[in-house]
Design a protein around this motif. Structure first.
Motif, PDB file in Angstrom:
ATOM      1  N   ILE A 136       0.865  -1.175   0.000  1.00 36.05           N
ATOM      2  CA  ILE A 136       0.000   0.000   0.000  1.00 36.05           C
ATOM      3  C   ILE A 136       0.902   1.225   0.000  1.00 36.05           C
TER       4      ILE A 136
ATOM      5  N   TYR B  68      -2.749   3.875  -2.508  1.00 34.61           N
ATOM      6  CA  TYR B  68      -3.114   2.892  -3.530  1.00 34.61           C
ATOM      7  C   TYR B  68      -2.653   1.510  -3.070  1.00 34.61           C
ATOM      8  N   ILE B  69      -3.451   0.505  -3.387  1.00 30.17           N
ATOM      9  CA  ILE B  69      -3.080  -0.876  -3.099  1.00 30.17           C
ATOM     10  C   ILE B  69      -2.596  -1.508  -4.399  1.00 30.17           C
TER      11      ILE B  69
ATOM     12  N   PHE C  17       0.866  -4.681   2.593  1.00 32.60           N
ATOM     13  CA  PHE C  17      -0.597  -4.567   2.718  1.00 32.60           C
ATOM     14  C   PHE C  17      -1.157  -5.855   3.297  1.00 32.60           C
TER      15      PHE C  17
ATOM     16  N   ASP D  39      -4.844  -7.833   4.504  1.00 34.56           N
ATOM     17  CA  ASP D  39      -6.302  -7.837   4.390  1.00 34.56           C
ATOM     18  C   ASP D  39      -6.852  -7.652   5.798  1.00 34.56           C
TER      19      ASP D  39
ATOM     20  N   ASN E 111     -15.396  -2.076   7.154  1.00 36.49           N
ATOM     21  CA  ASN E 111     -14.268  -1.471   6.451  1.00 36.49           C
ATOM     22  C   ASN E 111     -14.699  -0.771   5.177  1.00 36.49           C
TER      23      ASN E 111
ATOM     24  N   LYS F  18     -12.529   0.659   1.856  1.00 33.46           N
ATOM     25  CA  LYS F  18     -11.191   0.649   1.255  1.00 33.46           C
ATOM     26  C   LYS F  18     -10.644   2.075   1.146  1.00 33.46           C
ATOM     27  N   GLY F  19      -9.509   2.293   1.798  1.00 36.32           N
ATOM     28  CA  GLY F  19      -8.842   3.585   1.719  1.00 36.32           C
ATOM     29  C   GLY F  19      -9.523   4.707   2.471  1.00 36.32           C
TER      30      GLY F  19
ATOM     31  N   SER G  84     -14.036   4.157   8.788  1.00 36.99           N
ATOM     32  CA  SER G  84     -15.406   3.675   8.949  1.00 36.99           C
ATOM     33  C   SER G  84     -16.199   4.674   9.784  1.00 36.99           C
TER      34      SER G  84
END
Length: 381
Positions: free
Chosen positions: A161, A177-178, A202, A204, A233, A235-236, A239
């Motif tokens: 990442i 970015y992943i 990175f 999960d 979650n 992504k990026g 929450s």
């Protein structure tokens, strides 16, 4: 009423921050205890925080530099005239960094977030520096390396990442970015703005955890008001729905306290972790400033801005309040993600909304910020 509680009433409470829910958390945490704030608000998407009824005086400005000038022009001589230093709170990384550049204006005049040795906060905003600090004090981190934009990794395996090296460098969260291979990393480099990039292994993640607290005596004493765990979650992104509970890991607390002491920090902080599928915590970063989640700490009985001010006066920490776990919600963003994003039905969402203990915009006792949010939702989302 204890001595520190009486003394606080004599001090001005001043906040410098962008106009969003970060300073609103400080404003409400103090206002609910009968203390109105002076807010120097840097223009942002919408005037959310300044709509609070708990503001005594509001100064709208267009930049951090202008905010500090307004501060000095209007309150730089309060201590000289009254013998009482105003408390100064920061809500953004850029204001923290500028406070170190302008420290000669602040020392002796205000009680403010700082490191014993000036420049340490800017140093540890650098992600590589703070990760190295965590490793030094025995806090688990993910493998990482810093490279110039465009350079391939030599120490970290894919997937990785990408992150801007500092919150005040490049595009910050837009530089995340992943990447699963070299081709994807090359594509990411075409969009990344930061000249220096942190490449990190990175994982999960199962979730993320944030600790909201403060430290005094240049990091020798540390207080955590609440542990926040994300309930799903994005992504990026953070929450907007999370569980709040007491922080009970004394071993980790000791390690984090030693980190803060090495930095020499006193002020409000947020310490963030990634949590893998096995429940293992990996240190992510420290924010040397208030976080919007601090208002959840207030709802838990630990109003961090007030307690920090009191502790700076007395030199002692308050015992954390006992509280049962509860949920908090950044309600418009959670609605956008889970209802408009078709993750759940409106009736299901309303049920959860009614059960949360802390919402970040809606407050029946302070409706102004919520009304501003509703009028400007297309800009804010």
């Amino acid at each position: 009423m204890e001595k520190g509680d009486i003394e606080i009433q004599r001090h001005l409470m001043i906040i410098i921050a962008l106009e969003h829910i970060n300073p609103l958390a400080i404003i409400r945490s103090l206002g609910e205890l009968g203390i109105k704030s002076i807010f120097i608000g840097v223009k942002h998407k919408a005037p959310v925080a300044s709509a609070s009824k708990y503001i005594e005086k509001f100064y709208p400005v267009c930049s951090d530099e202008e905010a500090f000038q307004v501060l000095i022009d209007n309150y730089g001589y309060v201590f000289e005239e009254t013998g009482i230093k105003p408390f100064l709170f920061f809500g953004d990384d850029s204001t923290v960094e500028l406070s170190e550049e302008r420290r000669f204006d602040l020392d002796g005049r205000f009680i403010f977030f700082n490191a014993k040795e000036n420049g340490q906060l800017t140093k540890y905003m650098d992600k590589y520096e703070v990760l190295a600090l965590a490793e030094k004090h025995g806090v688990k981190t993910l493998s990482s390396e810093v490279v110039d934009r465009g350079i391939m990794p030599t120490k970290v395996d894919y997937p990785i990442i990408t992150k801007a090296i500092s919150p005040n460098s490049g595009g910050w969260k837009k530089d995340v970015y992943i990447c699963n291979n070299e081709e994807e990393l090359n594509t990411a480099y075409q969009k990344i703005r930061s000249p220096k990039v942190l490449l990190q292994r990175f994982i999960d993640k199962k979730t993320e955890v944030a600790l909201e607290g403060y430290s005094i005596q240049h990091g020798r004493k540390m207080f955590v008001g609440v542990q926040c765990t994300y309930l799903y979650n994005i992504k990026g992104y953070y929450s907007p729905y999370y569980k709040c509970e007491p922080f009970k890991d004394d071993t980790l607390k000791t390690k984090l306290n030693s980190m803060l002491e090495e930095v020499g920090f006193e002020g409000l902080f947020e310490i963030e972790f990634l949590v893998d599928k096995d429940g293992e915590l990996f240190f992510s970063e420290i924010n040397f400033r208030n976080s919007p989640w601090s208002h959840s700490s207030s709802k838990a009985g630990n109003p961090l801005p007030y307690l920090w001010a009191k502790s700076m006066i007395t030199g002692e920490l308050t015992e954390p309040a006992e509280f049962k776990p509860f949920n908090s919600m950044v309600e418009p963003f959670d609605y956008h993600q889970r209802v408009e994003g078709e993750m759940m039905s409106l009736p299901q969402w309303l049920k959860e909304f009614k059960e949360v203990k802390c919402t970040h915009y809606y407050d029946p006792e302070d409706l102004g910020p919520y009304q501003v949010m509703c009028k400007n939702w297309e800009i804010l989302k």
